[in-house]
Design an enzyme around this catalytic site. Structure first.
Site, PDB file in Angstrom:
ATOM      1  N   TYR A  51       0.851  -1.186   0.000  1.00  0.00           N
ATOM      2  CA  TYR A  51       0.000   0.000   0.000  1.00  0.00           C
ATOM      3  C   TYR A  51       0.889   1.238   0.000  1.00  0.00           C
ATOM      4  O   TYR A  51       1.849   1.313   0.768  1.00  0.00           O
ATOM      5  CB  TYR A  51      -0.887   0.012   1.246  1.00  0.00           C
ATOM      6  CG  TYR A  51      -1.802   1.217   1.339  1.00  0.00           C
ATOM      7  CD1 TYR A  51      -2.786   1.432   0.375  1.00  0.00           C
ATOM      8  CD2 TYR A  51      -1.680   2.143   2.372  1.00  0.00           C
ATOM      9  CE1 TYR A  51      -3.632   2.536   0.453  1.00  0.00           C
ATOM     10  CE2 TYR A  51      -2.520   3.243   2.459  1.00  0.00           C
ATOM     11  CZ  TYR A  51      -3.493   3.438   1.496  1.00  0.00           C
ATOM     12  OH  TYR A  51      -4.327   4.533   1.577  1.00  0.00           O
TER      13      TYR A  51
ATOM     14  N   ASP B 262       9.224   3.009   0.181  1.00  0.00           N
ATOM     15  CA  ASP B 262       8.162   3.589   0.990  1.00  0.00           C
ATOM     16  C   ASP B 262       8.349   3.128   2.434  1.00  0.00           C
ATOM     17  O   ASP B 262       8.140   1.960   2.757  1.00  0.00           O
ATOM     18  CB  ASP B 262       6.807   3.151   0.422  1.00  0.00           C
ATOM     19  CG  ASP B 262       5.627   3.783   1.161  1.00  0.00           C
ATOM     20  OD1 ASP B 262       5.844   4.420   2.206  1.00  0.00           O
ATOM     21  OD2 ASP B 262       4.490   3.624   0.667  1.00  0.00           O
TER      22      ASP B 262
ATOM     23  N   LYS C 287       3.524   8.771   9.238  1.00  0.00           N
ATOM     24  CA  LYS C 287       3.226   8.151  10.531  1.00  0.00           C
ATOM     25  C   LYS C 287       4.168   8.621  11.656  1.00  0.00           C
ATOM     26  O   LYS C 287       3.916   9.678  12.219  1.00  0.00           O
ATOM     27  CB  LYS C 287       3.158   6.638  10.360  1.00  0.00           C
ATOM     28  CG  LYS C 287       2.033   6.269   9.351  1.00  0.00           C
ATOM     29  CD  LYS C 287       1.681   4.807   9.281  1.00  0.00           C
ATOM     30  CE  LYS C 287       0.395   4.576   8.496  1.00  0.00           C
ATOM     31  NZ  LYS C 287       0.539   4.266   7.083  1.00  0.00           N
TER      32      LYS C 287
HETATM   33  C1  LIG Z   1      -0.088   4.634   5.748  1.00  0.00           C
HETATM   34  C2  LIG Z   1       0.713   4.390   4.528  1.00  0.00           C
HETATM   35  C3  LIG Z   1       0.695   5.270   3.428  1.00  0.00           C
HETATM   36  C4  LIG Z   1      -0.287   6.404   3.318  1.00  0.00           C
HETATM   37  O1  LIG Z   1      -0.115   7.372   4.301  1.00  0.00           O
HETATM   38  P1  LIG Z   1      -1.358   8.358   4.619  1.00  0.00           P
HETATM   39  O2  LIG Z   1      -0.761   9.337   5.580  1.00  0.00           O
HETATM   40  O3  LIG Z   1      -2.441   7.507   5.189  1.00  0.00           O
HETATM   41  O4  LIG Z   1      -1.755   8.990   3.329  1.00  0.00           O
HETATM   42  C5  LIG Z   1       1.594   5.064   2.399  1.00  0.00           C
HETATM   43  N1  LIG Z   1       2.447   4.029   2.425  1.00  0.00           N
HETATM   44  C6  LIG Z   1       2.482   3.152   3.445  1.00  0.00           C
HETATM   45  C7  LIG Z   1       3.484   2.053   3.435  1.00  0.00           C
HETATM   46  C8  LIG Z   1       1.605   3.294   4.515  1.00  0.00           C
HETATM   47  O5  LIG Z   1       1.613   2.378   5.501  1.00  0.00           O
END
Ligand SMILES: *Cc1c(COP(=O)(O)O)cnc(C)c1O
Length: 433
Positions: free
Chosen positions: A139, A234, A272
């Site tokens: 994701y 990411d 996060k």
């Molecule tokens: C949570 C998440 C996102 C998206 O972040 P948001 O602040 O919810 O837009 C992107 N990549 C990863 C791996 C995530 O866990």
């Protein structure tokens, strides 16, 4: 309780502002959360739980850490937003680079979605190529090009991809099975000259927690370098959470111990943890790429609330409290949680596999082996998970309301909290005979 849910559904689609909060993956009526402190959350009915959601990762110090709250209050009193650069944003960016060397330059944004979306635009702008490679089950937020085979939220909803993503937006996204070196090599052999970027979670944690096969991230780095593509790692979830330097740092330390030169991402995204519970995310990476961003370069990106001073205060205070000891504590409790819950399941004859990546943990009910691909993770027993979720909630433990999520341990968690979770899991497992 249901009046409250009806009232929420009468104004918010599904009663929520983000789908996983609707508990579609586990059933039942979500109760609003009223407050949180340390390792615990309290719902609107006044019930108190040991929390393993941790706001999906940001609450690494536990909820409402006094130093962080004080920093936010002081920042708020100085003004909520200026739309101009502040000294604190520079300090937060330096804090990120100081821990994560490949982030030579940093741009702060407000959400992980913005960070990955900008990374894709930057990779396309810098290479003049269109195609993005991503892995099923990873994701990267909800921008169009990345909302294909994207793990937890979609997996829980039972849809492969979102409606409203045009065929054009999806057509330039090549989706491969995670961890499949042959598929990756073949994709480069066939499309190499058209690939702008490969994006991957540093360790997948949105299909449950998956341990990257050793050498997989390195292979991506090598292929990208050889073929002129940009390697985007990411770390929105894993950054400063899976370990002190994210999951990249976990592999870097293994490589150094093995006498191998560590691999490097070209671009990296954070979110996060770096906001400490407030909306801060970031894109970082190689100077020559990052300087393609406006105002220096032709790749446009902007944000009214980017680097917001109150949010940055929370992030900076959080990052500064993240010492080696914090990670040691979280790692020890994550190990205890993984071992304790796994033993409870084994004792009761509940088939399961454990997912680990640094300090991250999740459990896959009904699987004999820890999954690597999304197809392997997807066949876990989600009904059994729903039963576990509700049973543990009755026992005072608040789990992520989806089988495809990571269980988050914070520095505020104690051995007693882990024991509560292990006992609750054991009680459920015993009832399964
Ligand atoms: C949570 C998440 C996102 C998206 O972040 P948001 O602040 O919810 O837009 C992107 N990549 C990863 C791996 C995530 O866990």
């Amino acid at each position: 309780m249901s009046i409250r849910s009806d009232r929420a559904r009468a104004i918010l689609p599904g009663g929520v502002n983000s789908p996983v909060r609707a508990w579609n993956g586990v059933g039942g009526e979500p109760v609003p959360i009223a407050s949180a402190q340390g390792s615990r959350v309290t719902d609107a009915d006044g019930r108190d739980y040991v929390d393993f959601v941790g706001s999906w990762g940001p609450a690494i110090l536990g909820h409402a850490h006094p130093t962080v709250v004080q920093a936010v209050q002081e920042a708020a009193a100085r003004g909520l937003s200026f739309g101009a650069t502040t000294e604190r944003e520079v300090e937060l960016a330096e804090e990120i680079r100081g821990r994560y060397a490949p982030a030579e330059r940093v741009r702060l944004v407000s959400t992980g979605t913005e960070a990955t979306m900008t990374a894709i635009r930057l990779a396309r702008g810098a290479t003049g190529r269109d195609v993005i490679v991503k892995f099923a089950g990873c994701y990267h937020g909800h921008s169009d090009a990345l909302l294909v085979a994207a793990g937890s939220g979609l997996a829980t909803a039972g849809v492969p991809e979102s409606a409203g993503v045009t065929a054009g937006a999806a057509a330039d996204t090549l989706v491969l099975p995670y961890g499949d070196e042959d598929a990756l090599t073949a994709a480069f052999a066939e499309h190499g000259a058209r690939i702008a970027a490969v994006i991957t979670e540093a360790a997948p944690a949105n299909m449950g927690t998956v341990t990257p096969p050793r050498g997989f991230n390195r292979l991506i780095a090598t292929l990208c370098r050889n073929e002129g593509a940009v390697f985007i790692v990411d770390e929105v979830l894993t950054g400063f959470r899976a370990g002190p330097a994210g999951y990249w740092g976990v592999e870097r330390d293994l490589d150094i111990a093995a006498g191998i030169e560590p691999w490097q991402p070209d671009l990296v995204t954070f979110g996060k943890v770096i906001g400490g519970g407030m909306p801060v995310a970031a894109l970082g990476g190689r100077t020559d790429l990052m300087e393609q961003l406006a105002p220096l370069g032709p790749v446009y990106q902007a944000g009214t609330l980017s680097g917001n001073p109150v949010a940055v205060a929370a992030g900076l205070a959080t990052m500064r409290l993240l010492t080696e000891d914090v990670y040691t504590h979280i790692g020890r409790l994550a190990d205890a949680l993984a071992a304790g819950v796994s033993a409870a399941f084994t004792d009761a004859g509940v088939t399961h596999a454990v997912g680990r990546a640094g300090t991250l943990v999740s459990f896959f009910l009904g699987l004999e082996h820890s999954p690597v691909t999304f197809d392997q993770a997807a066949v876990q027993d989600t009904q059994a998970f729903a039963s576990l979720f509700h049973s543990m909630r009755e026992s005072g433990v608040y789990l992520p309301p989806s089988a495809f999520e990571t269980w988050f341990v914070s520095h505020a968690h104690t051995d007693a909290d882990v024991a509560t979770a292990v006992d609750a899991a054991a009680a459920w497992a015993q009832s399964q005979g």
